[in-house]
Design an enzyme around this catalytic site. Structure first.
Site, mmCIF file in Angstrom:
data_model
loop_
_atom_site.group_PDB
_atom_site.id
_atom_site.type_symbol
_atom_site.label_atom_id
_atom_site.label_comp_id
_atom_site.label_asym_id
_atom_site.label_seq_id
_atom_site.Cartn_x
_atom_site.Cartn_y
_atom_site.Cartn_z
ATOM 1 N N SER A 119 25.744 -17.966 60.169
ATOM 2 C CA SER A 119 25.156 -19.040 60.961
ATOM 3 C C SER A 119 24.208 -18.440 62.003
ATOM 4 O O SER A 119 23.268 -17.738 61.643
ATOM 5 C CB SER A 119 26.266 -19.891 61.586
ATOM 6 O OG SER A 119 25.776 -21.114 62.063
ATOM 7 N N ASP A 185 24.777 -27.512 52.849
ATOM 8 C CA ASP A 185 24.961 -26.910 54.174
ATOM 9 C C ASP A 185 23.804 -27.344 55.083
ATOM 10 O O ASP A 185 22.645 -27.045 54.803
ATOM 11 C CB ASP A 185 24.992 -25.385 54.041
ATOM 12 C CG ASP A 185 25.311 -24.675 55.355
ATOM 13 O OD1 ASP A 185 25.101 -25.263 56.424
ATOM 14 O OD2 ASP A 185 25.758 -23.513 55.287
ATOM 15 N N HIS A 197 29.307 -25.841 55.398
ATOM 16 C CA HIS A 197 28.993 -24.718 56.284
ATOM 17 C C HIS A 197 30.243 -23.942 56.684
ATOM 18 O O HIS A 197 30.144 -22.850 57.235
ATOM 19 C CB HIS A 197 28.289 -25.234 57.540
ATOM 20 C CG HIS A 197 27.726 -24.154 58.412
ATOM 21 N ND1 HIS A 197 26.769 -23.258 57.968
ATOM 22 C CD2 HIS A 197 27.995 -23.800 59.712
ATOM 23 C CE1 HIS A 197 26.464 -22.415 58.945
ATOM 24 N NE2 HIS A 197 27.194 -22.720 60.005
#
Length: 219
Positions: A119, A185, A197
């Protein structure tokens, strides 16, 4: 809504769920010293909102890589950065990542590196290897150390929202990079499935990433 504002909203929601679903890893390791140089050093940046440490993806990634490299010593370093929901800390994180690599490289001439992030941590990695993003600027790894970075493995990389990947954005690191982006995602695929995610640690992509890195190290 701006891209950074959208990422703030999405990651805040995502990790509010992640805390309850998977817990947050807090394991961290100090930079290697000359007396404890490893064969491979994994430098991993956690995602937004995670507690300091390797994180919910980095922790199993390091464990899997150790299992894929029998006979080699593998150390790890959790990038020291805020990982804030505001998406403003990727630049400082990249500086910490690059400084760690430079420090260990100077002390341990035989150590090679695997870089990774999840991320916002993937954005940290992007910046550290010299890719320009809209999520800040920071220190980069000197190009003369690039041969010692054997693999780059990232999960849920926001760079994809700009229409890029590490492969397309970096001729230096693209050939040694592996990116994972789940369908739906919102952080990397412009989808609407927050759960997508949060499943990298459990959907088989962590061992796949570790196998990729191990193959690059052994090649």
């Amino acid at each position: 809504m701006s891209l950074s504002a959208s990422l703030r909203r999405l990651t805040a929601a995502a990790f509010a769920g992640a805390v309850g679903a998977a817990g947050l890893a807090t394991l961290s390791t100090a930079p290697a010293s000359a007396a404890s140089c490893s064969d491979v050093d994994v430098v991993f940046a956690r995602g937004s909102g995670e507690l300091p440490g390797l994180g919910i993806v980095g922790t199993p990634f390091v464990s899997a890589l150790k299992g894929d490299l029998p006979g080699k010593s593998v150390s790890s370093y959790a990038v020291n950065y805020a990982a804030d929901y505001a998406q403003t800390s990727a630049g400082p994180g990249a500086t910490d990542m690059s400084n760690h690599v430079k420090s260990v490289a100077a002390s341990c001439p035989g150590t090679s590196f695997v870089l990774g992030g999840y991320s916002q941590g993937a954005s940290v990695t992007d910046i550290a290897i010299g890719i320009k993003t809209l999520l800040g600027t920071g220190g980069t790894i000197p190009t003369d150390l690039a041969p010692r970075v054997k693999a780059v493995v990232v999960y849920g990389n926001p760079l994809r929202l700009y229409g890029q990947t590490i492969n397309t954005a970096s001729s230096l690191y693209g050939p040694k990079a592996k990116e994972f982006c789940n369908t739906g995602d919102p952080v990397c695929a412009n989808g609407a499935d927050i759960a997508a995610h949060l499943t990298y640690a459990t959907n088989g992509t962590v061992p796949q990433g570790a196998q990729f890195a191990a193959a690059r190290i052994n090649s």
